[in-house]
Write a protein that holds these residues in place. Structure first.
Motif, mmCIF file in Angstrom:
data_model
loop_
_atom_site.group_PDB
_atom_site.id
_atom_site.type_symbol
_atom_site.label_atom_id
_atom_site.label_comp_id
_atom_site.label_asym_id
_atom_site.label_seq_id
_atom_site.Cartn_x
_atom_site.Cartn_y
_atom_site.Cartn_z
ATOM 1 N N TYR A 198 23.727 36.204 29.256
ATOM 2 C CA TYR A 198 23.620 36.112 30.350
ATOM 3 C C TYR A 198 24.741 34.947 31.239
ATOM 4 N N ASP A 199 25.505 33.976 30.052
ATOM 5 C CA ASP A 199 26.343 33.019 31.043
ATOM 6 C C ASP A 199 28.224 33.668 30.817
ATOM 7 N N LEU A 200 27.475 34.053 29.697
ATOM 8 C CA LEU A 200 29.158 34.669 28.814
ATOM 9 C C LEU A 200 29.261 36.325 30.156
ATOM 10 N N LYS A 201 28.674 36.895 30.864
ATOM 11 C CA LYS A 201 28.996 37.716 31.009
ATOM 12 C C LYS A 201 28.981 37.236 32.981
ATOM 13 N N LYS A 202 28.531 36.348 33.281
ATOM 14 C CA LYS A 202 28.101 35.996 34.128
ATOM 15 C C LYS A 202 30.001 35.013 35.019
ATOM 16 N N ILE A 203 30.734 34.983 33.314
ATOM 17 C CA ILE A 203 31.938 33.997 32.759
ATOM 18 C C ILE A 203 33.065 35.587 33.329
ATOM 19 N N GLU A 204 32.423 36.371 33.049
ATOM 20 C CA GLU A 204 33.329 37.667 32.890
ATOM 21 C C GLU A 204 33.118 38.098 34.539
ATOM 22 N N GLU A 205 32.364 38.242 34.978
ATOM 23 C CA GLU A 205 32.365 38.565 36.258
ATOM 24 C C GLU A 205 33.492 37.738 36.872
ATOM 25 N N VAL A 206 34.202 36.174 36.704
ATOM 26 C CA VAL A 206 34.003 35.279 37.389
ATOM 27 C C VAL A 206 35.569 36.030 37.495
ATOM 28 N N VAL A 207 36.283 35.966 35.863
ATOM 29 C CA VAL A 207 37.724 36.450 35.483
ATOM 30 C C VAL A 207 37.892 37.318 36.332
ATOM 31 N N TYR A 208 37.049 38.700 35.454
ATOM 32 C CA TYR A 208 37.192 40.014 36.356
ATOM 33 C C TYR A 208 38.038 40.307 37.614
ATOM 34 N N ASP A 209 36.593 39.411 38.863
ATOM 35 C CA ASP A 209 37.037 38.993 40.513
ATOM 36 C C ASP A 209 38.715 38.306 40.433
ATOM 37 N N VAL A 210 38.722 37.268 39.962
ATOM 38 C CA VAL A 210 40.159 36.885 39.980
ATOM 39 C C VAL A 210 40.965 37.240 39.674
ATOM 40 N N SER A 211 41.187 38.491 38.339
ATOM 41 C CA SER A 211 41.915 39.450 38.052
ATOM 42 C C SER A 211 41.946 40.422 39.063
ATOM 43 N N LEU A 212 41.502 40.648 40.072
ATOM 44 C CA LEU A 212 41.613 42.212 40.296
ATOM 45 C C LEU A 212 42.406 41.584 41.550
ATOM 46 N N ARG A 213 41.688 40.438 42.031
ATOM 47 C CA ARG A 213 42.805 39.705 43.529
ATOM 48 C C ARG A 213 43.581 39.488 42.760
ATOM 49 N N LYS A 214 43.792 39.025 41.952
ATOM 50 C CA LYS A 214 46.105 39.245 41.396
ATOM 51 C C LYS A 214 46.029 37.096 41.654
ATOM 52 N N LEU A 215 45.073 36.706 41.650
ATOM 53 C CA LEU A 215 44.828 35.460 42.038
ATOM 54 C C LEU A 215 45.436 34.546 40.776
ATOM 55 N N THR A 216 45.675 34.678 39.510
ATOM 56 C CA THR A 216 46.311 33.928 38.558
ATOM 57 C C THR A 216 47.602 33.993 38.322
ATOM 58 N N ASP A 217 48.320 33.239 37.750
ATOM 59 C CA ASP A 217 49.549 33.279 37.109
ATOM 60 C C ASP A 217 50.053 34.856 36.677
ATOM 61 N N SER A 218 49.437 34.062 35.739
ATOM 62 C CA SER A 218 49.530 35.981 34.619
ATOM 63 C C SER A 218 49.305 37.289 35.415
ATOM 64 N N THR A 219 48.653 37.315 36.358
ATOM 65 C CA THR A 219 48.540 38.402 37.010
ATOM 66 C C THR A 219 49.480 38.694 37.998
#
Length: 225
Positions: A198-219
């Protein structure tokens, strides 16, 4: 049962009571230290990443002060009686391991090993039959670390650190993979490991949201290309 036997047994009982009380005093001291550390470390959720070092520096002296408590406990437990008394300090030691592990991750991004955790807490190899970190207590500490990092992944974004969830995701997935290869027969440990999903899923959801919004330097780099 004659009088001599009764006297001898009473003497043994009194010795046990005396040892228990002395251990309890030292565990109480360890409890106070870990509560202070947890109280300080909880502030990571409202502290920007670039101002974390002073906060972590305030925890390190408390970790070093655990050396005295560890030495005191090792001196109190009779040789070859580790398993007889370990339950008295297990919970406190797990929290101490968690604190050391969180400081290590936030400082270097790496996972603290069992031997490193022992060194940080001043626990010597020659005390193995009296006072040491049991493998299960070390693993419980790591699970608590993951629990806290899943919260940090969310709160870091709130503070504007969009890279932190990606780093946490890689780190936690590595821990989860390691746990998956262990033959966990301890029921409590097994249940806590299952909760990591459940912790892993919670983290993955945050990563997905950040990536979707193109908020990181890599994206952002990917978009420019």
């Amino acid at each position: 049962m004659d009088a001599m036997d009764v006297d001898y047994l009473n003497e043994l009982l009194e010795q046990d009571v005396e040892i228990r009380e002395k251990i309890k005093q030292q565990v109480s001291d360890l409890d106070k230290k870990v509560r202070v550390m947890v109280g300080i470390l909880i502030k990571i959720h409202s502290t920007p990443t670039d101002t974390l070092p002073p906060l972590l520096d305030s925890v390190r002296p408390i970790l070093r002060s655990c050396h005295d408590t560890s030495a005191a406990l090792a001196s109190l437990v009779p040789p070859n009686q580790f398993w007889r008394w370990k339950e008295m300090w297990s919970n406190s030691l797990r929290t101490a391991v968690y604190s050391a592990a969180l400081v290590e991750y936030l400082s270097s991004g790496s996972l603290i090993t069992l031997s490193q955790a022992s060194e940080v807490l001043g626990i010597k190899e020659e005390w193995a039959d009296r006072f040491s970190i049991a493998v299960e207590d070390y693993l419980h500490g790591l699970i608590s670390l993951v629990n806290e990092l899943s919260r940090l992944a969310v709160n870091a974004v709130t503070l504007g650190d969009y890279e932190a969830p990606l780093r946490i995701s890689v780190f936690v997935k590595d821990i989860f993979a390691g746990f998956s290869m262990l033959n966990l027969k301890n029921d409590t440990l097994r249940r806590r490991f299952d909760s990591l999903k459940y912790d892993l899923k919670k983290i993955e959801e945050v990563v997905y949201d950040v990536s979707l919004r193109k908020l990181t330097d890599s994206t952002k780099s990917a978009v420019r290309k």
